[in-house]
Design an enzyme around this catalytic site. Structure first.
Site, short mmCIF file in Angstrom:
data_model
loop_
_atom_site.label_atom_id
_atom_site.label_comp_id
_atom_site.label_asym_id
_atom_site.label_seq_id
_atom_site.Cartn_x
_atom_site.Cartn_y
_atom_site.Cartn_z
N SER A 193 0.82 -1.16 -0.04
CA SER A 193 -0.13 -0.03 0.22
C SER A 193 1.07 1.47 0.00
O SER A 193 2.16 1.02 0.49
CB SER A 193 -0.88 0.10 1.31
OG SER A 193 -1.40 1.20 1.35
N TYR A 206 -2.16 -0.82 10.41
CA TYR A 206 -2.51 -1.28 9.11
C TYR A 206 -1.13 -0.91 8.39
O TYR A 206 -0.42 -1.70 7.72
CB TYR A 206 -3.62 -0.77 8.52
CG TYR A 206 -3.73 -0.88 7.00
CD1 TYR A 206 -4.44 -1.79 6.52
CD2 TYR A 206 -3.16 0.29 6.04
CE1 TYR A 206 -4.54 -2.10 5.16
CE2 TYR A 206 -3.49 -0.02 4.62
CZ TYR A 206 -4.09 -1.10 4.21
OH TYR A 206 -4.31 -1.33 2.86
P1 NAD Z 1 -11.90 -5.27 -0.73
O1 NAD Z 1 -12.77 -5.11 0.56
O2 NAD Z 1 -12.42 -5.52 -1.70
O3 NAD Z 1 -10.81 -6.59 -0.48
C1 NAD Z 1 -10.20 -7.03 0.89
C2 NAD Z 1 -10.68 -8.40 1.05
O4 NAD Z 1 -9.89 -9.14 1.77
C3 NAD Z 1 -11.93 -8.64 1.29
O5 NAD Z 1 -12.89 -8.62 0.03
C4 NAD Z 1 -11.97 -9.96 2.04
O6 NAD Z 1 -12.31 -11.00 1.16
C5 NAD Z 1 -10.42 -9.78 2.28
N1 NAD Z 1 -10.27 -10.42 3.77
C6 NAD Z 1 -10.28 -9.40 4.82
N2 NAD Z 1 -10.33 -10.30 5.97
C7 NAD Z 1 -10.24 -11.62 5.56
C8 NAD Z 1 -10.07 -12.66 6.54
N3 NAD Z 1 -10.15 -12.63 7.74
N4 NAD Z 1 -10.30 -14.10 5.75
C9 NAD Z 1 -10.27 -13.98 4.36
N5 NAD Z 1 -10.29 -12.59 3.86
C10 NAD Z 1 -10.62 -11.70 4.26
O7 NAD Z 1 -10.65 -3.98 -0.79
P2 NAD Z 1 -9.38 -3.89 -1.64
O8 NAD Z 1 -9.09 -2.41 -1.57
O9 NAD Z 1 -9.63 -4.53 -2.97
O10 NAD Z 1 -8.42 -4.66 -0.81
C11 NAD Z 1 -7.56 -5.51 -1.44
C12 NAD Z 1 -5.92 -5.19 -0.99
O11 NAD Z 1 -5.66 -4.04 -1.30
C13 NAD Z 1 -5.83 -5.31 0.53
O12 NAD Z 1 -4.73 -5.93 0.98
C14 NAD Z 1 -5.68 -3.79 0.77
O13 NAD Z 1 -4.79 -3.56 2.14
C15 NAD Z 1 -4.87 -3.22 -0.34
N6 NAD Z 1 -4.91 -1.73 -0.63
C16 NAD Z 1 -6.14 -1.21 -0.80
C17 NAD Z 1 -6.16 -0.07 -1.02
C18 NAD Z 1 -7.64 1.02 -1.48
O14 NAD Z 1 -7.37 2.25 -1.40
N7 NAD Z 1 -8.54 0.37 -1.84
C19 NAD Z 1 -4.99 0.98 -1.04
C20 NAD Z 1 -3.85 0.18 -0.72
C21 NAD Z 1 -3.83 -1.21 -0.50
#
Ligand code: NAD
Ligand code: MG
Length: 301
Positions: A193, A206
């Site tokens: 991230s 985080y």
């Molecule tokens: P999202 O909510 O679509 O995806 C996150 C997923 O994590 C969820 O769908 C869920 O299935 C999974 N998850 C959470 N807890 C879990 C558990 N205990 N067991 C199994 N699965 C679990 O959101 P996203 O933004 O697509 O996130 C994907 C990745 O991107 C994450 O690692 C997040 O930290 C990272 N990220 C997101 C952003 C943003 O702005 N959206 C920015 C930087 C990094």
């Protein structure tokens, strides 16, 4: 043939001048169907070119957001995919499965709470069995708690446990288990991230897990190089996914992504290219131990 010049990937990312996203809040883990507007996962835009033909990929958190965009792109590039997610996200997972199958590829659903070690390990074996092997692991599942007033003082032990378990412990358990199935030409892609470089006060725990994920990526690349397994990471900036309304304050949505040089948040579809590149044994054959930033211009060095 799609007219690539006619595609506007930014169409669903409202700039701040346009008012940003409407205020909205959900309970974690959050569902795509409750988001307004619906994110763009490349459903109408990703054009496959057989870059991942015949590969088998496991994507954690593959039901929604970045994971869904990666699943759609991987399938259109010729890969079969397994999706891991929480049982509460079944409806999102079914939607992603439909898109994968529409691309003519197999989709194996392996719901499990991977903050539990036993469940995480069993999930990987189930995915590999369902796919008939494993070539690519995308450690994408992640959790944060962003509805805090202050930094250090507001960190609660149970919240910190959840963040550390999902973002770090599970990544290690899932990777360890996947190593039993991965071989020469395989790769692991971790999701870091912008928080690893530019940490927010409210996301102190985080952000620390994301910096650790960068470190683990370099560490694992070193260890697995001799086995012909590449390990890389993608560092997203602010992306419009369920994670945002599910873990941040609703009234922060209109200004979400405003502070990037591009002046807007990104869509999940805008991340898929980095993952396809890193997963490709041909195009990324000499790329390991690195992090690709897809941040709207926020620096990742
Ligand atoms: P999202 O909510 O679509 O995806 C996150 C997923 O994590 C969820 O769908 C869920 O299935 C999974 N998850 C959470 N807890 C879990 C558990 N205990 N067991 C199994 N699965 C679990 O959101 P996203 O933004 O697509 O996130 C994907 C990745 O991107 C994450 O690692 C997040 O930290 C990272 N990220 C997101 C952003 C943003 O702005 N959206 C920015 C930087 C990094
Ligand atoms: Mg989800």
């Amino acid at each position: 043939m799609t007219d690539l010049h006619a595609i506007d990937r930014t169409a669903r990312s409202l700039t701040i001048d346009e008012g940003g996203f409407p205020a909205q809040e959900q309970q974690p883990p959050g569902l795509t169907s409750e988001m307004e507007p619906h994110p763009d996962h490349g459903e109408e835009t990703w054009v496959g070119r057989d870059r991942l033909s015949g590969l088998k990929a496991l994507i954690t958190g593959g039901d929604s957001g970045i994971g869904r965009a990666v699943a759609i792109a991987f399938a259109r590039e010729g890969a079969d995919v397994a999706l891991n997610y929480l049982p509460d996200e079944q409806s999102d997972a079914e939607d992603t499965k439909k898109w994968v199958e529409k691309a003519g590829r197999r989709c194996v659903l392996v719901p499990a709470d991977i903050s539990d070690e036993k469940a995480a390990r069993a999930m990987v074996d189930e995915a590999a069995e369902g796919l008939g092997g494993l070539d690519v692991l995308v450690n994408n599942a992640g959790f944060q708690w962003g509805r805090r007033e202050h930094g250090l003082a507001s960190v609660k032990t149970d919240e910190m446990d959840q963040v550390m378990k999902v973002n770090l412990y599970a990544l290690i358990w899932v990777s360890q288990q996947a190593l039993k199935h991965l071989g020469k030409g395989s790769s692991i892609i971790n999701v870091s991230s912008i928080q690893a470089y530019d940490p927010s006060e409210a996301l102190i725990d985080y952000a620390s897990t994301k910096a650790a994920i960068n470190n683990i990526t370099v560490n694992l690349a070193q260890e697995l190089g001799e086995k012909g397994i590449r390990v890389n990471a993608v560092a997203p900036g602010p992306i419009w996914t369920p994670l945002q309304p599910a873990t941040k304050k609703g009234d922060s949505m209109p200004s979400f992504g405003a502070d990037t040089p591009l002046g807007r948040p990104g869509q999940p579809s805008e991340l898929a290219g980095a993952f396809v590149f890193l997963a490709s044994p041909l195009e990324a054959s000499y790329v390991t131990g690195t992090v690709i930033g897809v941040t709207g211009g926020k620096p990742v060095f």
